[in-house]
Design an enzyme around this catalytic site. Structure first.
Site, PDB file in Angstrom:
ATOM      1  CB  ILE A 146      -0.931  -0.009   1.223  1.00 30.38           C
ATOM      2  CG1 ILE A 146      -1.892  -1.198   1.150  1.00 30.38           C
ATOM      3  CG2 ILE A 146      -1.712   1.298   1.306  1.00 30.38           C
ATOM      4  CD1 ILE A 146      -2.688  -1.422   2.411  1.00 30.38           C
ATOM      5  CG  HIS A 179       7.648   2.519   1.860  1.00 35.43           C
ATOM      6  ND1 HIS A 179       7.652   3.752   1.311  1.00 35.43           N
ATOM      7  CD2 HIS A 179       8.613   1.826   1.214  1.00 35.43           C
ATOM      8  CE1 HIS A 179       8.578   3.810   0.378  1.00 35.43           C
ATOM      9  NE2 HIS A 179       9.156   2.648   0.289  1.00 35.43           N
ATOM     10  N   GLY A 180       6.375   4.460   4.936  1.00 35.62           N
ATOM     11  CA  GLY A 180       6.823   5.734   5.500  1.00 35.62           C
ATOM     12  C   GLY A 180       7.926   5.469   6.484  1.00 35.62           C
ATOM     13  N   GLY A 181       8.053   6.354   7.426  1.00 38.54           N
ATOM     14  CA  GLY A 181       9.148   6.237   8.364  1.00 38.54           C
ATOM     15  C   GLY A 181       9.005   5.072   9.318  1.00 38.54           C
ATOM     16  CE  LYS A 232       2.551   1.619   9.801  1.00 38.35           C
ATOM     17  NZ  LYS A 232       1.693   2.730  10.048  1.00 38.35           N
ATOM     18  CG  ASP A 272       2.676  11.531  13.672  1.00 42.41           C
ATOM     19  OD1 ASP A 272       2.755  12.729  13.318  1.00 42.41           O
ATOM     20  OD2 ASP A 272       3.150  10.599  13.006  1.00 42.41           O
ATOM     21  CB  VAL A 312       1.214  -0.199   5.093  1.00 41.22           C
ATOM     22  CG1 VAL A 312      -0.164  -0.737   5.472  1.00 41.22           C
ATOM     23  CG2 VAL A 312       1.734   0.703   6.181  1.00 41.22           C
TER      24      VAL A 312
END
Lengths: 199, 677
Positions: free
Chosen positions: B55, B57-59, B77, B166, B63
């Protein structure tokens, strides 16, 4: 002899989702059945054969069997679909029709408003002679993450992928053109996807 | 057809590997795509789950959309950084249940020792994508819809003692109209990219409250982030931006947000949420959500036009409530604007002003007493309002003061009307037409909700808040009604005076205006009561008859007090052929109490006054309805041999007043219901 796949494919594309690829000239939309070459089941309160979509030369014709609205108006007779048309099947399933590429008659069906096929796909492509996948808006499947475009073509001997450079299918490297036999993973510079049969 | 190789090319230095072709080196089990995911379709890092596609991805990690062996859709995740902190936070949230929170199913470890979170899959769109598609900001109704969903989920988190830390548009999803907050319990880093989620420290810099620099992480941090998100939804951009993380942080700490692009009605809310001092911000999410809902209702209701003309409030001031004073100011602003825009040259305007002044001076004997009546009415209204607010403060914890007292906090205003307007377009639809270079993930986490959850808030308590809003609106409408009645009576009496070639006696004018005001108030208040109490048509009509009788008695008492003799207009006098009981009229034909009761009781029984105040009435002011009301007033007066034309004037005045004073929202009839609910 036309060796068009006897079953639909699902293309899994990172960042986009699942793309249902149908090769039949006529498909039935409904619920309750299983995915087949000419049957696309939706999650919704629909008849088993709620409507049909038929490719008729350069046109797509929607033939309702159950309650159908085209651009919010109830329709009871076959209707020619146009770019951007919105169709509602029953009370819950809503679809938008797109013909994004001016030179291709492949049709993209976008479920929206919570509608989805089963198994879940994020769009359905009724493939005519060819369809394009890539980052540009005119592609039948827009993949913003990709930096390259690939074309899927129907040939008498099956479906082929065309790409101007080298690419790999299930880890084997090929050049320019290659028949695809799912399940297979296809990768190239700036693109990758996985094709599996929906059987 | 061109030549096609029938065998794969040999892999050598000149023939790159599949990983080289895809432009990155595999770091995990799969080969990955252009963005470098570690797993690919068909991989099963966890027993029982097959990955279908990545799907985003980040820090925090990657996912994936995956399907269990039984067919359950989930989001997986993969945690890549700061495991201890993340796992501790997620474990705390494992058993939270709320329709506006993304569900976390489990935490599992794969054979390689990597940790995975198994979450609900949401197929809808992200708020970040929605904002990217609307650079100028979102429509008010949509803002309120998003905001109420976020606030509901966030309030629940706060109730559980959890601070999100956040909150940002890329953590907020919507599927079939249901807003969901994600990534709670995972938020331990800071992001330099506005929506990317790249991490450096705690929180996301564009949404980070200034006190985080001092190591304070109370729920005020989330309220500040809510303020930033509200600002962004209203304007399409964040309040503080810059070239570097340091610059943005510094702005958060010292700079005041530019509220110019924010709708004036929302400025006090945004200003208060973005206050540098956490103590001066809203003390609870529910308090802020109630303010947003109130302003949203104002802007989307019939009074939107007048509220859009109100002057921008001073930043930092608490939002002004819909008092009569505010309504008068709005009315004054409207008049000023209309005067300025009137297609009249200066000499004409001068003549008009002079004429109006002369008229006022020569008729001072008439309007000064009316002014006194108005002042008394305003005083009464202020007293009622004060009592009402004190009662609310007593019985509803946190009302106005916004203090959490450890009791069950007041619920959010009901937003089901907005939620039921139908789901938005899918993220995929937007994405397919995107092509603007901004990568957008299509798949999200989540599935549908039980129907009750789509109502948004706790059903048992939302009615109480709805009543509160109704009363708040009523108090403002009552004062509007006074002004409108005054104008209406003047307009209707002028031709009457010209025709009769005589000046209306002062006591008659006073009686007429007062009874007209009371009549309008009666209709507005009774309609509000019936709406809140959900009375059916029969009960409502009965209640209106009762209040009509009470009004008749009041009108009689006032007439006696003023020693009034209602003049008869000969053109209206058509006495019925039958003889009414002598108790109805005295020897001079002046009505007694039974006549007043009969006339006003009939007037309120026959007409469906409550329909005049419905927000969904076909038009704001219906001439036909007004004419019908006047006709009924005339017929009723004729039947009861009441002096004419006073019931007619009162009926017309009441009809116009309640229609103009009540909010009006035209309905757009959907051709088909978009969802199952």
């Amino acid at each position: 002899m036309d060796e068009t796949p006897q079953y639909p494919w699902m293309l899994w594309i990172d960042g986009v989702g699942g793309i249902w690829l149908s090769f039949s000239d006529e498909v039935i939309l409904g619920s309750g059945g299983h995915a087949a070459a000419n049957y696309i089941p939706f999650m919704g309160d629909l008849l088993p054969e709620h409507a049909r979509i038929r490719r008729d030369s350069d046109w797509y014709v929607l033939a309702p069997s159950g309650p159908v609205r085209l651009n919010r108006k109830p329709v009871h007779t076959p209707q020619v679909l146009a770019e951007g048309d919105e169709v509602q099947l029953g009370e819950t399933v809503r679809l938008r029709f797109r013909c994004p590429h001016p030179l291709s008659h492949s049709l993209r069906i976008e479920p929206f408003g919570g509608s989805t096929t089963w198994p879940r796909s994020h769009a359905v492509v009724l493939m005519d002679r060819w369809c394009m996948l890539g980052p540009r808006g005119c592609a039948h499947v827009v993949v913003p993450m990709w930096t390259a475009e690939v074309v899927l073509l129907r040939f008498p001997n099956g479906l082929r992928l065309r790409f101007p450079r080298k690419f790999a299918v299930n880890g084997q490297v090929w050049a320019e053109d290659r028949p695809l036999n799912p399940p297979c993973r296809v990768e190239g510079p700036g693109f990758s996807f996985f094709a599996e049969p929906l059987v | 057809m061109g030549q096609m190789p029938t065998a794969p090319l040999e892999l050598s230095k000149s023939n790159p590997s599949p990983a080289d072709l895809s432009g990155h080196s595999p770091a995990g089990a799969g080969t990955g795509g252009p963005k470098g995911f570690h797993y690919t379709t068909g991989d099963r890092p966890l027993d029982g789950y097959t990955i279908k596609f990545a799907i985003d991805h980040g820090g925090f990690g990657e996912v994936y959309y995956a399907v269990s062996d039984a067919g359950k859709e989930v989001a997986l995740k993969l945690l890549r950084r700061n495991l201890d902190v993340e796992l501790r936070g997620v474990a705390q949230c494992l058993n939270l249940k709320h329709p506006h929170l993304l569900s976390i199913y489990d935490i599992r470890q794969d054979n390689k020792g990597d940790w995975w979170i198994i979450m609900e899959y949401v197929a809808g769109e992200k708020l970040a994508d929605r904002l990217a598609a609307s650079p100028g900001g979102l429509p008010v109704e949509e803002i309120v819809s998003w905001f109420q969903g976020i606030a509901s989920g966030l309030a629940y988190l706060h109730d559980q003692g959890i601070v999100h830390r956040d909150l940002k548009p890329s953590n907020i999803f919507r599927e079939q109209g249901i807003v969901k907050i994600g990534d709670y319990g995972l938020c331990k880093f800071i992001s330099a990219g506005k929506r990317s989620g790249q991490t450096e420290s705690v929180g996301t810099v564009h949404y980070m409250a200034p006190e985080i620099a001092n190591g304070r992480y109370g729920k005020q941090v989330d309220i500040y982030a809510l303020g930033v998100i509200l600002y962004e939804m209203l304007t399409g951009r964040v309040p503080f931006d810059g070239e570097s993380v340091g610059e943005i942080l510094m702005k958060h700490m010292v700079a005041q947000p530019d509220l110019g692009p924010v709708l004036p009605e929302f400025r006090p809310i945004v200003a208060r949420a973005l206050d540098k001092d956490p103590e001066k911000r809203y003390q609870s999410v529910r308090e802020m959500a109630a303010e947003v809902a109130r302003v949203g209702d104002l802007l989307t209701s019939g009074s939107a036009q007048s509220h859009r003309l109100s002057p921008p409030p001073v930043p930092g001031r608490p939002p002004e409530e819909p008092t009569g004073h505010g309504s008068l100011k709005d009315l004054w602003q409207q008049l000023r604007l209309a005067w300025r825009r009137a297609n009249l040259d200066t000499p004409t305007k001068f003549l008009l002003v002079a004429g109006a002044l002369i008229f006022l001076f020569t008729t001072a004997y008439g309007w000064i007493p009316l002014l006194i009546v108005l002042a008394i009415a305003y005083g009464l209204l202020a007293v009622v309002r004060g009592v009402w607010h004190r009662a609310l403060a007593l019985f509803i914890p946190g009302w106005r003061k916004g203090e959490d007292r450890g009791l069950k906090p007041p619920p959010l205003p009901s937003t089901h009307r907005l939620l039921e307007q139908g789901p938005g377009s899918s993220g995929f639809g937007t994405q397919l037409q995107g092509g603007e270079g901004r990568p957008k993930a299509a798949g999200r986490f989540g599935v549908g909700l039980p129907p009750w959850a789509r109502r948004g808030e706790e059903p048992g308590l939302s009615a109480a808040v709805s009543v509160r809003q109704e009363v708040e609106s009523l108090l403002a409408n009552l004062l509007k009604a006074v002004a409108i009645t005054l104008v209406m009576n003047l307009v209707m009496l002028l031709p009457l005076g010209f025709r009769q070639q005589s000046v209306l006696p002062l006591e008659v004018a006073t009686w007429l205006v007062t009874v007209s005001i009371l009549s309008a108030w009666t209709v507005l208040a009774t309609s509000t009561f019936c709406r809140c109490a959900r009375l059916d048509a029969v009960l409502t009509r009965f209640l209106f008859m009762v209040v009509g009788l009470a009004l008749g008695l009041t009108a009689f008492g006032l007439a006696r007090f003023l020693e009034l003799r209602l003049p008869l207009d000969p053109q209206f006098t058509e006495l019925p052929a039958y003889q009414l009981p002598p108790s109805f009229y005295d020897a001079e034909g002046q009505p007694r109490a039974p006549a007043f009761l009969a006339v006003f009781g009939s007037l309120f029984l026959v007409l469906r006054w409550w329909r005049y105040t419905r927000p969904d009435r076909p038009s704001r002011l219906s001439v036909l309805t007004t004419a019908l009301s006047g006709l009924v007033g005339w017929v009723v007066a004729a039947l009861w041999a009441f002096p004419q034309p006073w019931p007619l004037i009162i009926a017309c005045s009441t009809a116009v007043t309640v229609q103009l004073a009540s909010p009006w929202k035209p309905t757009d009839q959907p051709i088909a219901s978009p969802s199952r609910t």
